[in-house]
Design a protein around this motif. Structure first.
Motif: not given
Length: 269
Positions: A190-191, A252, A216, A186-187, A213
């Motif tokens: 997005i980048m 996390r 994810e 996901s990150e 969400e």
């Protein structure tokens, strides 16, 4: 808003509305006649992922799976019987498409004596991302991200999707945003979106935000379950349920604890 909405809804919609090449490959020369109501009225309500009535009168049950479900064979057997009963005793074929990141470890059949069931089990990584990208079908782009080599070619997949005409472009990019959680990407996605100047208004749309969400969290929970299983196998069902239902921030925290704690109870509290 249904808090249980996650990647399943996106995959079911993708197969129903967009008809990816994979669907054609799965059913061969046959063609879908219609999609059937997949909700079964029993004491415990069960809703199959997708039921298709094919032109040879066979019912095809497609199931999307992101984790190595210990009871998958029993579940498929139940769905096969219910689908056949609901639709006039028709022949039922079943295909489970595994989308998870961990190695697939599920059986493809069950034999308990008087009852036997078997189904086709496919790991999406058996498919080559390049083949899907070159299929000429935009519905394959999101699946290409999940296929073998897909994450490494993420920027290329995004670039191709970004060239599609609207509203197709927004639809495919949104599918990718939701499903990227299944690869823990996901990150990264997005980048790439930011670096390419792509805007997908997920956070401004309640439906898409919830899907993103939840997707994810689904991907993160899969990774944590694999980590816990490697350290504390076999995992009790309460632990699987608790991780599967947790929010990303909680996952996390548990992931950090798993590195130092010596018991499963100490990790999950």
């Amino acid at each position: 808003m249904n808090p249980g909405f996650h990647y399943d809804a996106v995959l079911k919609d993708l197969f129903q509305q967009d008809r990816p090449t994979l669907l054609t490959e799965l059913i061969g020369v046959r063609r879908p006649r219609s999609f059937l109501n997949s909700e079964f009225a029993v004491v415990e309500k069960r809703i199959a992922d997708l039921l298709l009535l094919l032109d040879d009168e066979t019912i095809l049950h497609l199931d999307f799976q992101s984790t190595n479900h210990p009871g998958m064979a029993h579940r498929e057997g139940i769905y096969a019987l219910m689908a056949s009963e609901k639709y006039g005793g028709r022949r039922v074929e079943q295909i489970v498409i595994y989308m998870g990141k961990a190695r697939m470890r599920m059986p493809d059949r069950l034999d308990i004596g008087v009852v036997r069931t078997a189904y086709r089990l496919i790991d999406i990584r058996e498919l080559d991302a390049e083949v899907l990208l070159n299929s000429g079908n935009a519905a394959d782009y999101a699946l290409a991200m999940l296929a073998r080599g897909g994450v490494k070619r993420l920027r290329e997949i995004i670039a191709r999707a970004n060239k599609l005409p609207e509203p197709r472009r927004a639809r495919v990019l949104t599918q990718m945003a939701v499903l990227s959680g299944l690869r823990g990407a996901s990150e990264l996605l997005i980048m790439e979106f930011k670096s390419m100047g792509i805007s997908v208004e997920i956070r401004e749309n309640a439906f898409l935000r919830n899907a993103y969400e939840s997707g994810e969290a689904k991907g993160m929970s899969t990774l944590l379950l694999d980590q816990l299983e490697a350290k504390f196998a076999p995992l009790p069902q309460w632990a699987v349920d608790r991780v599967s239902q947790a929010a990303p921030d909680q996952i996390r925290r548990w992931g950090r604890r798993a590195l130092t704690e010596s018991t499963l109870e100490d990790v999950l509290g």
